[in-house]
Design a protein around this motif. Structure first.
Motif, mmCIF file in Angstrom:
data_model
loop_
_atom_site.group_PDB
_atom_site.id
_atom_site.type_symbol
_atom_site.label_atom_id
_atom_site.label_comp_id
_atom_site.label_asym_id
_atom_site.label_seq_id
_atom_site.Cartn_x
_atom_site.Cartn_y
_atom_site.Cartn_z
ATOM 1 N N ASP A 161 0.808 -1.222 0.000
ATOM 2 C CA ASP A 161 0.000 0.000 0.000
ATOM 3 C C ASP A 161 0.840 1.271 0.000
ATOM 4 O O ASP A 161 0.648 2.147 0.835
ATOM 5 N N HIS A 200 0.686 3.349 -2.404
ATOM 6 C CA HIS A 200 -0.269 4.342 -2.943
ATOM 7 C C HIS A 200 0.457 5.575 -3.474
ATOM 8 O O HIS A 200 0.072 6.720 -3.164
ATOM 9 N N GLU A 223 -11.760 2.071 -1.304
ATOM 10 C CA GLU A 223 -11.972 0.648 -1.564
ATOM 11 C C GLU A 223 -13.442 0.364 -1.817
ATOM 12 O O GLU A 223 -13.782 -0.496 -2.610
ATOM 13 N N ASP A 263 -0.907 -2.442 -4.332
ATOM 14 C CA ASP A 263 -1.195 -1.009 -4.287
ATOM 15 C C ASP A 263 0.098 -0.204 -4.292
ATOM 16 O O ASP A 263 0.398 0.573 -3.381
HETATM 17 MN MN LIG Z 1 -4.515 -0.176 -0.483
#
Ligand SMILES: [Mn+2]
Length: 202
Positions: A8, A10, A195, A48
Motif C-alpha cells: 500500500d 499508494h 476501496e 497497491d
Molecule cells: Mn490499499
C-alpha cells in the motif's frame, strides 16, 4: 531469512487536494536506508504500488527511482512485487522482463487459464530453499476459466481454487504474497472510502 514486507505505497496519492509527494519520497528513501543498513534477503511489495490505475508520470518516476535505488544495494536484494486492487495490471507490468534481470520479480495477474500457475520465486539461505508464491489481487472474473462452468461463486472460492491447484511442498518453507480482502472468522472486511468505490465499480 531476513525479509522486508511493504504494501500500500499508494504512490501519487492526494489527500484533500494536497500531494503527498515529499512525504512519500521521504518514506521510500528511509526504506532504501533500512535496506543498506540491514541487508534483507528479500523485499516484498504486496500490492497497491500506485494510488490510481493510471498513475501520473511523477508517480512512475518515484517508483522507478525507488526500484533503481534498491537494485543498487550490494549484495543484491531480491524484490518481489504483486499488483493490488488499486493497480492496473497492464500498466504495472511495464518493463517486467527487463526488471527480472535486475532481480525484481513482478506478478500482476493470477492464473487465468488451466496452463497458468502462480509465479514462484525460490530464494535460498543456510537452511535451504524458501518458496515465494506471488498471488496478485484477484477478482473472481479473472479466474473463471479455472472453473468447470466458468462461475466462481465469489472471492473465497476463487482464491481457494487458485491455491489448491498449486503443488506446494509443506515440508519446505513457503510464503504467499497476497493482496485481498481478508477477514477473521465470518466478519466482513473493513474497507475505506476508496476501496468501497473499487468494490462498487466491480
Ligand atoms: Mn490499499
Amino acid at each position: 531469512m531476513k525479509i522486508f514486507h511493504l504494501s500500500d505505497l499508494h504512490i501519487g496519492k492526494q489527500l484533500n487536494g494536497y500531494s503527498l509527494k515529499e512525504n512519500q519520497e521521504a518514506v521510500l528513501n528511509q526504506i532504501v536506508d533500512y535496506g543498506l543498513a540491514h541487508h534483507p534477503d528479500a523485499i516484498l511489495i504486496c500490492g497497491d504500488i500506485y494510488d490510481k490505475t493510471a498513475p501520473s508520470g511523477e508517480a512512475y518516476t518515484m517508483f522507478g527511482n525507488f526500484l533503481e535505488a534498491l537494485s543498487g544495494i550490494k549484495p543484491q536484494i531480491s524484490v518481489l512485487i504483486i499488483a493490488g486492487n488499486h493497480d492496473s495490471p497492464e500498466r504495472l507490468s511495464y518493463a517486467s522482463a527487463f526488471l527480472e534481470r535486475h532481480n525484481i520479480h513482478l506478478s500482476v495477474f493470477p492464473p487465468r487459464n488451466r496452463e497458468e500457475y502462480l509465479k514462484k520465486v525460490v530464494l535460498r539461505d543456510e537452511n535451504g530453499p524458501v518458496n515465494f508464491y506471488l498471488l496478485p489481487f484477484l477478482k473472481p472474473g479473472y479466474v473463471r476459466q479455472l472453473f468447470p462452468d466458468n462461475q466462481p461463486d465469489g472471492y473465497e472460492s476463487a482464491v481457494r481454487t487458485v491455491l489448491e491447484r498449486e503443488t506446494i511442498d509443506a515440508r519446505e518453507r513457503n510464503i504467499l504474497l497476497s493482496h485481498q480482502f481478508y477477514a477473521a472468522g465470518n466478519k466482513d472486511p473493513e474497507t475505506c472510502e476508496s476501496e468501497q468505490a473499487v468494490i462498487m465499480a466491480g
